[in-house]
Design a protein around this motif. Sequence first.
Motif, PDB file in Angstrom:
ATOM      1  N   THR A  10       7.405  12.601 -15.502  1.00 19.71           N
ATOM      2  CA  THR A  10       6.994  13.086 -16.821  1.00 19.71           C
ATOM      3  C   THR A  10       8.259  13.506 -17.556  1.00 19.71           C
ATOM      4  N   TRP A  11       8.475  12.936 -18.722  1.00 17.09           N
ATOM      5  CA  TRP A  11       9.761  13.136 -19.417  1.00 17.09           C
ATOM      6  C   TRP A  11       9.596  12.803 -20.892  1.00 17.09           C
ATOM      7  N   SER A  12      10.347  13.495 -21.742  1.00 18.20           N
ATOM      8  CA  SER A  12      10.383  13.132 -23.164  1.00 18.20           C
ATOM      9  C   SER A  12      11.789  13.333 -23.697  1.00 18.20           C
ATOM     10  N   GLY A  13      12.164  12.521 -24.683  1.00 20.36           N
ATOM     11  CA  GLY A  13      13.486  12.595 -25.278  1.00 20.36           C
ATOM     12  C   GLY A  13      13.476  12.015 -26.676  1.00 20.36           C
ATOM     13  N   GLU A  14      14.648  11.872 -27.242  1.00 20.29           N
ATOM     14  CA  GLU A  14      14.776  11.415 -28.630  1.00 20.29           C
ATOM     15  C   GLU A  14      14.900   9.910 -28.748  1.00 20.29           C
ATOM     16  N   PHE A  15      15.505   9.253 -27.749  1.00 20.59           N
ATOM     17  CA  PHE A  15      15.894   7.860 -27.912  1.00 20.59           C
ATOM     18  C   PHE A  15      15.028   6.866 -27.136  1.00 20.59           C
ATOM     19  N   ARG A  16      14.050   7.370 -26.385  1.00 21.59           N
ATOM     20  CA  ARG A  16      13.180   6.492 -25.617  1.00 21.59           C
ATOM     21  C   ARG A  16      11.773   7.063 -25.607  1.00 21.59           C
ATOM     22  N   PRO A  17      10.730   6.196 -25.586  1.00 20.62           N
ATOM     23  CA  PRO A  17       9.367   6.725 -25.487  1.00 20.62           C
ATOM     24  C   PRO A  17       9.171   7.608 -24.267  1.00 20.62           C
ATOM     25  N   SER A  18       8.267   8.555 -24.391  1.00 17.38           N
ATOM     26  CA  SER A  18       8.015   9.517 -23.320  1.00 17.38           C
ATOM     27  C   SER A  18       7.349   8.852 -22.119  1.00 17.38           C
ATOM     28  N   LEU A  19       7.457   9.526 -20.995  1.00 18.96           N
ATOM     29  CA  LEU A  19       6.757   9.120 -19.781  1.00 18.96           C
ATOM     30  C   LEU A  19       5.817  10.244 -19.388  1.00 18.96           C
ATOM     31  N   ASN A  20       4.599   9.906 -18.998  1.00 22.13           N
ATOM     32  CA  ASN A  20       3.596  10.908 -18.651  1.00 22.13           C
ATOM     33  C   ASN A  20       3.056  10.616 -17.256  1.00 22.13           C
ATOM     34  N   ASN A  21       3.703  11.220 -16.265  1.00 23.05           N
ATOM     35  CA  ASN A  21       3.302  11.067 -14.870  1.00 23.05           C
ATOM     36  C   ASN A  21       3.172   9.600 -14.477  1.00 23.05           C
ATOM     37  N   GLN A  22       4.147   8.821 -14.868  1.00 26.90           N
ATOM     38  CA  GLN A  22       4.110   7.383 -14.589  1.00 26.90           C
ATOM     39  C   GLN A  22       4.977   7.048 -13.380  1.00 26.90           C
ATOM     40  N   GLY A  23       4.461   6.156 -12.540  1.00 23.53           N
ATOM     41  CA  GLY A  23       5.178   5.735 -11.353  1.00 23.53           C
ATOM     42  C   GLY A  23       6.247   4.706 -11.682  1.00 23.53           C
ATOM     43  N   ILE A  24       7.424   4.850 -11.080  1.00 23.29           N
ATOM     44  CA  ILE A  24       8.542   3.931 -11.307  1.00 23.29           C
ATOM     45  C   ILE A  24       8.810   3.182 -10.006  1.00 23.29           C
ATOM     46  N   TYR A  25       8.650   1.865 -10.047  1.00 23.97           N
ATOM     47  CA  TYR A  25       8.773   1.042  -8.845  1.00 23.97           C
ATOM     48  C   TYR A  25       9.644  -0.186  -9.122  1.00 23.97           C
ATOM     49  N   PRO A  26      10.224  -0.772  -8.031  1.00 23.92           N
ATOM     50  CA  PRO A  26      10.146  -0.346  -6.630  1.00 23.92           C
ATOM     51  C   PRO A  26      11.083   0.820  -6.354  1.00 23.92           C
ATOM     52  N   ARG A  27      10.827   1.503  -5.267  1.00 19.82           N
ATOM     53  CA  ARG A  27      11.747   2.531  -4.806  1.00 19.82           C
ATOM     54  C   ARG A  27      12.794   1.861  -3.907  1.00 19.82           C
ATOM     55  N   PRO A  28      13.996   2.397  -3.841  1.00 22.81           N
ATOM     56  CA  PRO A  28      15.051   1.757  -3.055  1.00 22.81           C
ATOM     57  C   PRO A  28      14.844   1.931  -1.561  1.00 22.81           C
ATOM     58  N   LEU A  29      15.566   1.142  -0.778  1.00 22.06           N
ATOM     59  CA  LEU A  29      15.559   1.300   0.668  1.00 22.06           C
ATOM     60  C   LEU A  29      16.248   2.593   1.070  1.00 22.06           C
ATOM     61  N   GLN A  30      17.383   2.905   0.425  1.00 20.56           N
ATOM     62  CA  GLN A  30      18.078   4.156   0.708  1.00 20.56           C
ATOM     63  C   GLN A  30      17.222   5.340   0.271  1.00 20.56           C
ATOM     64  N   ASN A  31      17.369   6.448   0.975  1.00 21.99           N
ATOM     65  CA  ASN A  31      16.601   7.642   0.609  1.00 21.99           C
ATOM     66  C   ASN A  31      16.913   8.080  -0.816  1.00 21.99           C
ATOM     67  N   GLN A  32      18.179   7.912  -1.206  1.00 25.17           N
ATOM     68  CA  GLN A  32      18.591   8.246  -2.565  1.00 25.17           C
ATOM     69  C   GLN A  32      19.612   7.213  -3.027  1.00 25.17           C
ATOM     70  N   LEU A  33      19.296   6.495  -4.075  1.00 22.66           N
ATOM     71  CA  LEU A  33      20.191   5.473  -4.605  1.00 22.66           C
ATOM     72  C   LEU A  33      21.469   6.145  -5.110  1.00 22.66           C
ATOM     73  N   PRO A  34      22.647   5.793  -4.581  1.00 24.43           N
ATOM     74  CA  PRO A  34      23.877   6.444  -5.030  1.00 24.43           C
ATOM     75  C   PRO A  34      24.188   6.147  -6.498  1.00 24.43           C
ATOM     76  N   ILE A  35      24.463   7.189  -7.251  1.00 26.74           N
ATOM     77  CA  ILE A  35      24.833   7.068  -8.666  1.00 26.74           C
ATOM     78  C   ILE A  35      26.144   7.809  -8.865  1.00 26.74           C
ATOM     79  N   TRP A  36      27.172   7.081  -9.274  1.00 24.55           N
ATOM     80  CA  TRP A  36      28.469   7.651  -9.614  1.00 24.55           C
ATOM     81  C   TRP A  36      28.577   7.747 -11.130  1.00 24.55           C
ATOM     82  N   LEU A  37      29.406   8.654 -11.601  1.00 27.35           N
ATOM     83  CA  LEU A  37      29.685   8.771 -13.033  1.00 27.35           C
ATOM     84  C   LEU A  37      31.083   8.229 -13.304  1.00 27.35           C
ATOM     85  N   GLY A  38      31.158   7.164 -14.100  1.00 28.72           N
ATOM     86  CA  GLY A  38      32.440   6.574 -14.456  1.00 28.72           C
ATOM     87  C   GLY A  38      33.001   7.249 -15.695  1.00 28.72           C
ATOM     88  N   VAL A  39      34.280   7.659 -15.620  1.00 27.40           N
ATOM     89  CA  VAL A  39      34.894   8.413 -16.714  1.00 27.40           C
ATOM     90  C   VAL A  39      36.265   7.848 -17.045  1.00 27.40           C
TER      91      VAL A  39
END
Length: 338
Positions: free
Chosen positions: A146-175
Amino acid sequence: MEIGIDSFAINSKNSGISNAQAMNELLERIELADQVGLDVFGIGEHYRKEFLDSAPAIILAAAASRTKQIILTSAVTVLSVADPVRVFQNFSTLDLISKGRAEIVVGRGSFTESYPLFGQSLNDYDELFKEKLDLLLKIRENEFVTWSGEFRPSLNNQGIYPRPLQNQLPIWLGVGGTPASFIRAGELGLPLMVAVIGGETYRFKPLVDLYKQAGEKAGFLPEQLKVGLHSLGYVANSKAEAIDDYYPGYAEMFTNLGKERGFSAVTKERFDAQNGDLGALLVDSTEAVAEKIVRHSKALGGISRFTFQMDAGLTHKKLMQSIELIGTKVSPLVKLRK
């Protein structure tokens, strides 16, 4: 320390080969990187004629079927102009195909063509990225969002699939060089990928310190605050050979970019200075490049990953030779000395 390669899938107008051949050769290079024991291969994201990487997840998925161990990542995903839902779905799918080898490096990108292409305004440069990163991280943590913002339509308890094989998909921040970006990565506890393509690498130490200070203040442990370094480099059997191979394409590429951005043309003297002991370039023999990676790591307080950016008009044969040297010579030397 993980050692790897980043590519922007360049096919310059002077290469004399088709885009299809250039793409196949890129996949051959990723396959070789896996075979010689490199740890990671990243694909960038650009929207210019000379780059073939506007759909990095597809390239990485093709590479996943030809590799066994190497981490496959974006370098970087231009999150400001993307839908975080689709980014997550694409890289979760890649994670399933690769059996748990997918990662994402997110950033705002160093080129601006993507903003008008996807109907976004550069006036919203930072707010776009901040909002979409927030959503991407929420999707990573929660199957139903569930999420809302300015630049994208809101999400209301919506499922996001597929889920990854890893327990947590690694996300790095490039700077690049913006202090606020380093602080943001620290506050979120995200691994940091620092792109240093010019100047003197040690000068980024105060920014890395800001990252670590922000992360520790936010409650993250030092071992959670990983730092990676991405720099221009190329390895050959000798320094003279490396420079002879690399410099002509480097000079052409950065002189052309300079014309667009108001920079002066590349000179051999400036190149040599950048390729000196403190400069960001790593164009040299295997031994010298390994020593420089270790030196840069110490200058930044320790890094967890180093990736070479070698796209500079080099032939496929030369790139293959360099990847083999990095995997069989440079990487073992770095890991022995670190």
